[in-house]
Design a protein around this motif. Structure first.
Motif, PDB file in Angstrom:
ATOM      1  N   ASN A 145      -8.692  43.335  13.143  1.00 36.34           N
ATOM      2  CA  ASN A 145     -10.077  44.495  13.565  1.00 36.34           C
ATOM      3  C   ASN A 145     -10.914  43.458  14.650  1.00 36.34           C
ATOM      4  OD1 ASN A 145     -11.602  45.943  14.685  1.00 36.34           O
ATOM      5  ND2 ASN A 145     -12.412  47.174  12.019  1.00 36.34           N
ATOM      6  N   TYR A 146     -11.393  43.710  15.947  1.00 29.01           N
ATOM      7  CA  TYR A 146     -12.250  42.342  16.123  1.00 29.01           C
ATOM      8  C   TYR A 146     -13.949  43.208  16.634  1.00 29.01           C
ATOM      9  CZ  TYR A 146      -8.776  39.468  17.179  1.00 29.01           C
ATOM     10  OH  TYR A 146      -7.517  38.180  16.078  1.00 29.01           O
ATOM     11  N   GLY A 147     -13.500  44.830  16.234  1.00 28.50           N
ATOM     12  CA  GLY A 147     -15.033  45.487  16.447  1.00 28.50           C
ATOM     13  C   GLY A 147     -15.136  46.511  17.314  1.00 28.50           C
TER      14      GLY A 147
ATOM     15  N   GLN B 267     -13.503  50.346  18.374  1.00 27.51           N
ATOM     16  CA  GLN B 267     -13.027  51.493  17.716  1.00 27.51           C
ATOM     17  C   GLN B 267     -13.484  52.557  19.150  1.00 27.51           C
ATOM     18  OE1 GLN B 267     -15.964  53.073  14.818  1.00 27.51           O
ATOM     19  NE2 GLN B 267     -15.379  50.691  13.595  1.00 27.51           N
TER      20      GLN B 267
ATOM     21  N   GLU C 262     -17.243  36.474  12.389  1.00 26.60           N
ATOM     22  CA  GLU C 262     -17.388  37.586  12.722  1.00 26.60           C
ATOM     23  C   GLU C 262     -18.168  38.946  12.771  1.00 26.60           C
ATOM     24  OE1 GLU C 262     -16.418  39.809  15.477  1.00 26.60           O
ATOM     25  OE2 GLU C 262     -15.213  38.531  14.946  1.00 26.60           O
TER      26      GLU C 262
ATOM     27  N   GLN D 123     -18.393  41.702  13.834  1.00 28.96           N
ATOM     28  CA  GLN D 123     -17.565  43.033  14.793  1.00 28.96           C
ATOM     29  C   GLN D 123     -19.183  43.678  16.038  1.00 28.96           C
ATOM     30  OE1 GLN D 123     -14.640  43.925  13.067  1.00 28.96           O
ATOM     31  NE2 GLN D 123     -14.790  42.712  12.702  1.00 28.96           N
ATOM     32  N   ASN D 124     -19.473  42.722  16.909  1.00 27.13           N
ATOM     33  CA  ASN D 124     -20.638  43.879  17.480  1.00 27.13           C
ATOM     34  C   ASN D 124     -20.208  43.666  18.823  1.00 27.13           C
ATOM     35  OD1 ASN D 124     -22.807  44.577  18.038  1.00 27.13           O
ATOM     36  ND2 ASN D 124     -23.854  42.490  17.995  1.00 27.13           N
ATOM     37  N   CYS D 125     -18.735  43.400  18.936  1.00 30.29           N
ATOM     38  CA  CYS D 125     -18.264  43.176  20.687  1.00 30.29           C
ATOM     39  C   CYS D 125     -18.048  43.695  21.008  1.00 30.29           C
ATOM     40  CB  CYS D 125     -16.297  42.961  20.335  1.00 30.29           C
ATOM     41  SG  CYS D 125     -16.233  43.839  19.923  1.00 30.29           S
TER      42      CYS D 125
ATOM     43  N   THR E 189     -23.561  49.973  14.015  1.00 31.54           N
ATOM     44  CA  THR E 189     -22.476  49.038  14.256  1.00 31.54           C
ATOM     45  C   THR E 189     -22.400  48.219  12.857  1.00 31.54           C
ATOM     46  OG1 THR E 189     -22.913  48.215  16.535  1.00 31.54           O
ATOM     47  CG2 THR E 189     -21.388  46.909  14.813  1.00 31.54           C
TER      48      THR E 189
ATOM     49  N   TYR F 176     -17.970  45.374   9.246  1.00 32.25           N
ATOM     50  CA  TYR F 176     -16.834  44.917   9.389  1.00 32.25           C
ATOM     51  C   TYR F 176     -15.678  46.108   9.628  1.00 32.25           C
ATOM     52  CZ  TYR F 176     -18.889  42.272   5.222  1.00 32.25           C
ATOM     53  OH  TYR F 176     -19.411  41.814   4.767  1.00 32.25           O
TER      54      TYR F 176
ATOM     55  N   GLY G 126     -16.958  46.994  13.124  1.00 33.57           N
ATOM     56  CA  GLY G 126     -17.556  47.834  14.394  1.00 33.57           C
ATOM     57  C   GLY G 126     -17.992  49.181  15.148  1.00 33.57           C
TER      58      GLY G 126
END
Length: 150
Positions: free
Chosen positions: A7-9, A11, A54, A56-58, A92, A95, A97
């Protein structure tokens, strides 16, 4: 065994009838802003997401990059708003996003602040990145002032 994906953030949001959709309501000016479709000269300078942890704020990073590109095209001036502030006010999950809808709503309700008002530092964990929570009074006031202009 079930394969796990990283998971890169991001959803994905559930789209509901009350959600805004760009161009979907016909209320936006239909003027083509960049007929040659090359946005390279409007890209933000010095924008880095790699800060050693990381976050998760992408979704906030991507949303602000798009707004900063649009701002530079419209006003011929560079803006650099705080990704960290937006991540905080958008709540956010460090863990998990966030959704594009929640991030956009956070901008609509809280505004934005300059990067130098809440910039990157060295963080040992995502919880530190998402502080101060809640934002300080001065950050809240700067965000409200942004809303008056935009």
């Amino acid at each position: 065994m079930k394969k796990r994906t990283k998971n890169y953030g991001f959803q994905p949001a559930t789209i509901t009838p009350d959600n805004f959709q760009l161009g979907g309501l016909g209320i936006f000016n239909k003027k083509v802003l960049n007929p040659n479709l090359d946005w390279t000269s409007y890209l933000p300078t010095g924008e880095h997401q790699q800060i050693g942890i990381e976050t998760q704020n992408c979704v906030s990073f991507g949303t602000l990059n798009a707004l900063e590109i649009l701002y530079r095209r419209l006003y011929l001036s560079e803006a650099n708003w705080s990704d960290r502030f937006l991540g905080i006010v958008a709540e956010t999950d460090p863990y998990g996003g966030n959704t594009p809808h929640e991030v956009a709503q956070a901008i609509r309700h809280n505004g934005l602040v300059k990067e130098e008002s809440l910039s990157y530092e060295k963080f040992s964990n995502p919880e530190e990145y998402y502080k101060p929570k809640p934002p300080t009074d001065s950050l809240v006031k700067e965000g409200e002032k942004w809303l008056e202009s935009y």
